[in-house]
Scaffold this active site. Sequence first.
Site, mmCIF file in Angstrom:
data_model
loop_
_atom_site.group_PDB
_atom_site.id
_atom_site.type_symbol
_atom_site.label_atom_id
_atom_site.label_comp_id
_atom_site.label_asym_id
_atom_site.label_seq_id
_atom_site.Cartn_x
_atom_site.Cartn_y
_atom_site.Cartn_z
ATOM 1 C CE LYS A 46 1.084 1.044 4.431
ATOM 2 N NZ LYS A 46 1.752 2.290 4.890
ATOM 3 C CB ALA B 179 1.046 -7.553 2.211
ATOM 4 C CG ASP C 64 -0.161 -0.233 8.014
ATOM 5 O OD1 ASP C 64 -1.036 0.599 8.302
ATOM 6 O OD2 ASP C 64 1.032 0.066 7.817
ATOM 7 N N GLY D 47 9.955 -0.284 3.972
ATOM 8 C CA GLY D 47 9.850 0.842 3.057
ATOM 9 C C GLY D 47 8.612 1.676 3.253
ATOM 10 N N GLY D 48 7.804 1.389 4.286
ATOM 11 C CA GLY D 48 6.577 2.151 4.501
ATOM 12 C C GLY D 48 5.450 1.749 3.584
ATOM 13 N N PRO E 61 8.808 -3.680 -1.097
ATOM 14 C CG PRO E 61 9.512 -1.665 -2.024
ATOM 15 C CD PRO E 61 8.333 -2.586 -1.968
ATOM 16 C CB ILE E 62 12.240 -5.334 3.376
ATOM 17 C CG1 ILE E 62 11.852 -6.665 2.721
ATOM 18 C CG2 ILE E 62 12.458 -5.518 4.871
ATOM 19 C CD1 ILE E 62 12.974 -7.679 2.679
ATOM 20 N N GLY F 2 3.942 -1.520 3.808
ATOM 21 C CA GLY F 2 3.119 -2.564 4.414
ATOM 22 C C GLY F 2 3.398 -3.975 3.919
ATOM 23 N N GLY F 3 4.636 -4.266 3.529
ATOM 24 C CA GLY F 3 4.938 -5.612 3.042
ATOM 25 C C GLY F 3 4.751 -6.680 4.103
ATOM 26 N N GLY F 4 5.229 -6.419 5.313
ATOM 27 C CA GLY F 4 5.054 -7.376 6.397
ATOM 28 C C GLY F 4 3.590 -7.562 6.753
#
Length: 277
Positions: A17, A113, A145, A106-107, A103-104, A109-111
């Site tokens: 996001k 997701a 998130d 990176g702001g 991106p890790i 929300g990968g984690g």
Amino acid sequence: MTERENSEAVVARAPGKINIFFRVGALEPDGYHRVASLYQAVSLVEEVRAEHADTFSVSFAGPIDGSGLPVDGRNLAIQAARLLAEETGYPGGVRLTITKQVPIAGGMGGGSADAAATLIACDALWNTNVGRERLHELAAVLGADVPFALKGGTAVGTGRGDELSQALSTGTFHWVLALSEHGLSTPVVYRELDLHREDPLHRMNPAPAEPAVDSAVLQAVRSCDPQLLAEAMLNDLQVAALKLAPALVDVLELGERLGALAGIVSGSGPTIAFLAE
């Protein structure tokens, strides 16, 4: 989105996001901040493959290097699987393989997701059928998130960002993402914002008592007007992220010189999202 490969494996996907609007309230006694965010899902997704196992494990693949990520109980996907198992009384474990595209640190929300896709995949794999509403409640336990990653689309988030309401959005916006080799810690960025607001020089811009998403940004996404959106985007965390990573100022200026309508630090950064025509 879920896809059952066979009785032994399920694949689920959840989006990264960007926060195209983000207001942050004052630090509260419990250590959190009330926020008002306009989230928008992007086409970069995290894919989680869940397979039956006796224990809980996670490994990584894909274009984003996940070799530095924890694979024990600190990992949010492992936490998500264990939480669902505890909630439902499921006696086994799961083997998770995550294909990373977001991106890790990176702001984006990968984690979160990863955690959302894990909840969906494990619920299908284990036939626990807890339902969408309860999955949302479990997602909120895992992080602010995670509920949006479960929902996707465009949504207003209030409270800690996990109280969601769908925002009317038409059409598609086009973003160019400038990534950084080094991440920023979300708690550190929030702490820097609090320090910034305590500085007497900046008390003309106090924390809003009740953060809210401006009507101008809602109108911009409703009409799918990139010019309006460029004028309405805002991120209270940006000032803190730029102070912690001053080189981002040059990136913002470069992107706008090269034709972006506007640039904004995504969430706590350091990824910068440039809005294109």
